[in-house]
Design an enzyme around this catalytic site. Structure first.
Site, short mmCIF file in Angstrom:
data_model
loop_
_atom_site.label_atom_id
_atom_site.label_comp_id
_atom_site.label_asym_id
_atom_site.label_seq_id
_atom_site.Cartn_x
_atom_site.Cartn_y
_atom_site.Cartn_z
CG ASP A 70 14.93 -5.35 -5.98
OD1 ASP A 70 14.34 -6.34 -5.51
OD2 ASP A 70 14.50 -4.66 -6.91
CD GLN A 115 8.52 -5.84 -10.38
OE1 GLN A 115 8.70 -5.47 -9.23
NE2 GLN A 115 8.50 -7.12 -10.70
CE LYS A 117 8.10 -7.11 -5.78
NZ LYS A 117 9.00 -6.88 -6.91
N1 GUN Z 1 11.05 -8.76 -11.34
C1 GUN Z 1 10.83 -10.04 -10.95
N2 GUN Z 1 11.33 -10.23 -9.69
C2 GUN Z 1 11.85 -9.05 -9.28
C3 GUN Z 1 12.48 -8.62 -8.08
O1 GUN Z 1 12.68 -9.37 -7.13
N3 GUN Z 1 12.85 -7.31 -8.05
C4 GUN Z 1 12.67 -6.46 -9.11
N4 GUN Z 1 13.10 -5.21 -8.99
N5 GUN Z 1 12.09 -6.84 -10.25
C5 GUN Z 1 11.68 -8.12 -10.32
#
Ligand code: GUN
Length: 302
Positions: free
Chosen positions: A121, A98, A54
């Site tokens: 998100d 995350q 990311k």
């Molecule tokens: N863990 C796995 N996929 C995601 C996501 O799209 N966002 C977040 N914050 N954590 C994740």
């Protein structure tokens, strides 16, 4: 019939190019760039690789980016204080914590502490509510469903009046994509059915689908005879079914399989997403799009 492959790896490039152009324009006009912070607590290897990817993408797009990695034993109150710091930082437009978080941390409390206007998100209850209402209420769509909708639209598949069947009712994929596709508006206006583990006739519902979105987490759940000829099949499943040695790096990597029996399904469907290389690459792309949108919202506000 052989289905047209809908590749996230290709659509991603189109969208990233659009984002990079917008970033440059806003920087020239306003002297500002989108700011994204990822907060990772602990050392889960999959999570480390996700946040690294990311942040790498954000950097390539010219964003301000902060990868804030914290130790596994970070106290919940300290994590809340960290979120509070970024909520008040005008150079940060997107905050991503995350998941999963360590067991001693209350995930709900943490996600609810993020400023809904920086919740790129789209997991905060305020943004879930905005999504339900639809139209101009919507600020941030959750990234995976947003990516799915982009893929359907950019593949040229008609959603207007289409029978959509969504397999799975998770908060991250099933429920939001169903709500998004039933809204009034372009890329939506569909008739949506959600099926799940307690549905009586899974196959019967799937067979009606012009657009079949499968997010069940069960490898090869959807059989070729469940697919309507010519249908658009979006496979969100990422199931690790074994390991192999990568030809590129020589390292051990996971063998991934979707929720749809791809080899058989591609002979019946009109459009199909591969696994890997389908929906997966779209999620990070939509996170970037949300962070850019957040900067735009903040410029409109000021
Ligand atoms: N863990 C796995 N996929 C995601 C996501 O799209 N966002 C977040 N914050 N954590 C994740």
């Amino acid at each position: 019939m052989t289905a047209k492959l809908v590749k996230g790896t290709e659509i991603r490039e189109e969208i990233l190019k659009e984002i990079a152009e917008d970033v440059k324009k806003i920087k020239d006009e306003h002297g500002k760039v989108p700011g994204l912070v990822t907060i990772l607590v602990g050392e889960n290897p999959a999570s480390i690789s996700y946040v690294t990817a990311k942040i790498k993408t954000a950097k390539e797009l010219g964003f301000k980016e902060i990868q804030d990695n914290q130790p596994d034993d970070l106290a919940e109150e300290d994590l809340l204080a960290l979120i509070d710091k970024y909520n008040g930082d005008d150079t940060i437009h997107g905050i991503l914590v995350q998941l999963p978080l360590p067991k001693h941390v209350n995930e709900k409390r943490i996600l609810n502490a993020i400023d809904p206007d920086k919740d790129v998100d789209g997991f905060h209850p305020v943004n879930v509510g905005r999504l339900m209402i639809g139209g101009s209420e919507v600020k941030f769509l959750p990234c995976t469903p947003a990516g799915i909708q982009e893929m359907i639209v950019r593949a040229g598949v008609q959603t207007e009046g289409a029978e959509v069947v969504v397999v799975g009712r998770s908060n991250i994929v099933g429920k939001p994509i169903a709500n998004m596709l039933l809204q009034k508006g372009p890329g939506a206006n569909a008739t949506v059915t959600v099926v799940h583990t307690r549905t009586k006739d899974l196959a019967g519902h799937c067979k009606r689908a012009d657009i079949l979105v499968v997010a069940a987490g069960v490898p090869d759940l959807v059989k070729p005879e469940w697919i309507k000829p010519g249908a658009c099949v979006i496979d969100v499943g990422v199931n690790r079914v074994g390991e192999k040695i990568s030809e590129k790096t020589g390292k051990k990597i996971a063998i991934l399989k979707g929720d749809v029996d791809f080899d058989a399904a591609k002979e019946i469907a009109g459009y199909i997403t591969p696994v890997p290389g389908g929906v997966g690459p779209m999620t990070i792309t939509m996170l970037m799009k949300n962070t850019l949108a957040s900067l735009k919202f903040s410029l409109e506000k000021n």
